[in-house]
Design a protein around this motif. Structure first.
Motif, PDB file in Angstrom:
ATOM      1  N   LYS A  30       0.840  -1.200   0.000  1.00  0.00           N
ATOM      2  CA  LYS A  30       0.000   0.000   0.000  1.00  0.00           C
ATOM      3  C   LYS A  30       0.873   1.247   0.000  1.00  0.00           C
ATOM      4  O   LYS A  30       0.650   2.199   0.747  1.00  0.00           O
ATOM      5  CB  LYS A  30      -0.977   0.007   1.168  1.00  0.00           C
ATOM      6  N   GLY A  31       1.871   1.219  -0.895  1.00  0.00           N
ATOM      7  CA  GLY A  31       2.767   2.348  -1.036  1.00  0.00           C
ATOM      8  C   GLY A  31       3.794   2.073  -2.111  1.00  0.00           C
ATOM      9  O   GLY A  31       3.899   0.965  -2.638  1.00  0.00           O
ATOM     10  N   PHE A  32       4.578   3.113  -2.451  1.00  0.00           N
ATOM     11  CA  PHE A  32       5.666   2.978  -3.420  1.00  0.00           C
ATOM     12  C   PHE A  32       6.904   2.623  -2.621  1.00  0.00           C
ATOM     13  O   PHE A  32       7.560   3.499  -2.050  1.00  0.00           O
ATOM     14  CB  PHE A  32       5.837   4.275  -4.211  1.00  0.00           C
ATOM     15  N   PHE A  33       7.186   1.341  -2.525  1.00  0.00           N
ATOM     16  CA  PHE A  33       8.233   0.774  -1.682  1.00  0.00           C
ATOM     17  C   PHE A  33       7.976   1.183  -0.237  1.00  0.00           C
ATOM     18  O   PHE A  33       7.041   0.680   0.365  1.00  0.00           O
ATOM     19  CB  PHE A  33       9.621   1.170  -2.193  1.00  0.00           C
ATOM     20  N   TRP A  37       0.925   5.209   0.759  1.00  0.00           N
ATOM     21  CA  TRP A  37      -0.070   5.995   0.044  1.00  0.00           C
ATOM     22  C   TRP A  37      -0.906   6.799   1.023  1.00  0.00           C
ATOM     23  O   TRP A  37      -1.123   6.383   2.165  1.00  0.00           O
ATOM     24  CB  TRP A  37      -1.009   5.101  -0.742  1.00  0.00           C
ATOM     25  N   LYS A  38      -1.412   7.916   0.529  1.00  0.00           N
ATOM     26  CA  LYS A  38      -2.334   8.721   1.323  1.00  0.00           C
ATOM     27  C   LYS A  38      -3.637   7.936   1.472  1.00  0.00           C
ATOM     28  O   LYS A  38      -4.176   7.414   0.495  1.00  0.00           O
ATOM     29  CB  LYS A  38      -2.592  10.046   0.622  1.00  0.00           C
ATOM     30  N   HIS A  81      -4.119   7.501 -11.007  1.00  0.00           N
ATOM     31  CA  HIS A  81      -3.776   7.002  -9.674  1.00  0.00           C
ATOM     32  C   HIS A  81      -2.274   7.099  -9.423  1.00  0.00           C
ATOM     33  O   HIS A  81      -1.838   7.496  -8.342  1.00  0.00           O
ATOM     34  CB  HIS A  81      -4.220   5.553  -9.490  1.00  0.00           C
ATOM     35  N   ASN A  82      -1.460   6.716 -10.411  1.00  0.00           N
ATOM     36  CA  ASN A  82      -0.016   6.672 -10.241  1.00  0.00           C
ATOM     37  C   ASN A  82       0.588   8.071 -10.109  1.00  0.00           C
ATOM     38  O   ASN A  82       1.525   8.261  -9.341  1.00  0.00           O
ATOM     39  CB  ASN A  82       0.622   5.928 -11.417  1.00  0.00           C
ATOM     40  N   GLU A  83       0.057   9.055 -10.842  1.00  0.00           N
ATOM     41  CA  GLU A  83       0.632  10.393 -10.862  1.00  0.00           C
ATOM     42  C   GLU A  83      -0.171  11.414 -10.067  1.00  0.00           C
ATOM     43  O   GLU A  83       0.337  12.490  -9.751  1.00  0.00           O
ATOM     44  CB  GLU A  83       0.767  10.859 -12.314  1.00  0.00           C
ATOM     45  N   PRO A 116      -5.229  12.135  -5.063  1.00  0.00           N
ATOM     46  CA  PRO A 116      -3.863  12.225  -4.569  1.00  0.00           C
ATOM     47  C   PRO A 116      -2.979  11.197  -5.272  1.00  0.00           C
ATOM     48  O   PRO A 116      -3.469  10.162  -5.736  1.00  0.00           O
ATOM     49  CB  PRO A 116      -3.993  11.907  -3.083  1.00  0.00           C
ATOM     50  N   GLN A 117      -1.697  11.492  -5.356  1.00  0.00           N
ATOM     51  CA  GLN A 117      -0.781  10.555  -5.995  1.00  0.00           C
ATOM     52  C   GLN A 117      -0.627   9.323  -5.119  1.00  0.00           C
ATOM     53  O   GLN A 117      -0.324   9.419  -3.933  1.00  0.00           O
ATOM     54  CB  GLN A 117       0.588  11.183  -6.227  1.00  0.00           C
TER      55      GLN A 117
END
Length: 152
Positions: A30-33, A37-38, A81-83, A116-117
């Motif tokens: 649930k995040g980029f590494f 994520w918000k 979603h990604n950006e 949100p990104q």
């Protein structure tokens, strides 16, 4: 004989596999590494964050393209979603009840929203570390093969 073009192709294919696995794991993290994520504004009962049906996760594909690896998705909302960014959502016509009990019809319209990104694919320190590890491992294997060939 050892082929430098095969070395390059092996590095790119290994990068595709390793990065695909790590980007897929970002949905579980649930995040980029390590960057979480918000959270959503509201706690919805269906699914996890970015995973209600799993379609976006399944549609993300990596492919070797030229001198690099490119990731794409067939889902149109993946880049939003990604950006992050703003978008519009179609709201169907529906009825409402006022506080006094009067029922009235709301026409179909578009609603603007801010997303949100929540990045799960992209470049960053962890991505660069994975790329360096793949290159180093392939170069070590190439050098080992070269050394064994020269000893014969």
């Amino acid at each position: 004989m050892l082929d430098p073009n095969k070395l390059k192709a092996d590095i790119l294919e290994d990068m595709r596999v390793e990065l695909s696995d790590e980007f897929d794991r970002n949905f579980e993290r649930k995040g980029f590494f390590s960057d979480k994520w918000k959270p959503r504004a509201h706690d919805y009962p269906r699914g996890s964050l970015l995973m209600v049906t799993g379609a976006m996760r399944r549609s993300t594909q990596g492919e070797v393209s030229g001198n690099g690896v490119r990731f794409t998705s067939s889902e149109p909302y993946t880049s939003l979603h990604n950006e992050g960014g703003t978008g519009f959502k179609q709201v169907k016509a529906h009825t409402r009840r006022s506080k006094k009990g009067k029922i009235y019809t709301v026409r179909a319209h578009q609603r603007r929203f801010n997303m949100p990104q929540r990045q799960f694919i992209g470049d960053g320190p962890d991505t660069q570390r994975i790329i360096r590890t793949v290159i180093d491992d392939n170069l070590k294997q190439f050098n080992l093969s070269l050394t064994q060939l020269l000893r014969k």
